[in-house]
Design a protein around this motif. Sequence first.
Motif, mmCIF file in Angstrom:
data_model
loop_
_atom_site.group_PDB
_atom_site.id
_atom_site.type_symbol
_atom_site.label_atom_id
_atom_site.label_comp_id
_atom_site.label_asym_id
_atom_site.label_seq_id
_atom_site.Cartn_x
_atom_site.Cartn_y
_atom_site.Cartn_z
ATOM 1 N N GLY A 1 30.773 18.395 11.162
ATOM 2 C CA GLY A 1 31.944 18.265 10.311
ATOM 3 C C GLY A 1 32.156 19.478 9.421
ATOM 4 N N ARG A 2 31.082 20.223 9.144
ATOM 5 C CA ARG A 2 31.206 21.429 8.328
ATOM 6 C C ARG A 2 32.145 22.433 8.973
ATOM 7 N N ALA B 1 35.669 23.693 7.441
ATOM 8 C CA ALA B 1 35.932 25.123 7.257
ATOM 9 C C ALA B 1 37.195 25.531 8.012
ATOM 10 N N ALA B 2 37.378 24.991 9.213
ATOM 11 C CA ALA B 2 38.573 25.309 9.998
ATOM 12 C C ALA B 2 39.839 24.818 9.295
ATOM 13 N N ARG C 1 41.262 28.426 14.295
ATOM 14 C CA ARG C 1 41.310 27.949 15.686
ATOM 15 C C ARG C 1 39.949 28.153 16.365
ATOM 16 N N GLY C 2 39.365 29.325 16.145
ATOM 17 C CA GLY C 2 38.063 29.602 16.740
ATOM 18 C C GLY C 2 36.976 28.686 16.214
ATOM 19 N N LEU C 3 36.989 28.425 14.917
ATOM 20 C CA LEU C 3 35.995 27.504 14.348
ATOM 21 C C LEU C 3 36.157 26.107 14.918
ATOM 22 N N ARG C 4 37.390 25.673 15.045
ATOM 23 C CA ARG C 4 37.655 24.323 15.564
ATOM 24 C C ARG C 4 37.180 24.179 17.005
ATOM 25 N N LEU C 5 37.225 25.293 17.744
ATOM 26 C CA LEU C 5 36.768 25.269 19.129
ATOM 27 C C LEU C 5 35.291 25.627 19.275
ATOM 28 N N THR D 1 23.262 24.246 9.756
ATOM 29 C CA THR D 1 23.835 23.365 10.773
ATOM 30 C C THR D 1 25.035 24.019 11.444
ATOM 31 N N ALA D 2 25.891 24.646 10.645
ATOM 32 C CA ALA D 2 27.078 25.304 11.184
ATOM 33 C C ALA D 2 26.710 26.529 12.004
#
Length: 149
Positions: A25-26, A30-31, A82-86, A138-139
Motif C-alpha cells: 500500500g505504500r 506514494a503513487a 504511473r510507474g509506481l502504480r505499476l 517494504t517499498a
Amino acid sequence: MSEKQTPNVPTDAVAPGGAPAGLPGRLTAAAVLCALQGLALAGLGGYLLFDGIAGHVDSARQAETGGLTLLAIAALPLIAARGLRLGRRWSRGPALITQLTSLPVAWTLWTAGGALTAAAVALAAVALAVVALLVNPTATEALGIGPAA
C-alpha cells in the motif's frame, strides 16, 4: 518486466486496477500523492496559460511561458506515479527527485507568508510523506531495489 526487477510479484499476477498483485500500500499511496502533485501542477499551468491567452494578465508572454513550463514539469510526477502504480523500478528516482525539489519550493512559499503558508505546509507534508513511503524497506523491496534484489 523480469522477475529480478520485482521478486515479490509474479509477472502474470495482476490486480483489477491494472497494478501487479501484491504491491504494498505504500507504493499505491506514494503513487496517489505524486499524481495529485502532477495534477495540481498541470491545473496551475493550464490556468496560467489560459490567463495569458485571454489577456487577463499584465504580461501575456510571461504567463503563457510559465503555463507551458508548469505543464511540462507536471509530466514528471505523473509519469512517476504511473510507474509506481505499476511497480516499475525506474519510477522511484523521478518520484524522489520531484519530492526533493518540492522542499525548497515549500520553503520559499513559507517565507513569503500570508496565504502561501498553507500551500507551503501542504507541499512540504506531501513531499516528506512520499519520501518516507519510498525509502521504506517494504517499498524498495517491492520495486526490486532492496537487499532481496
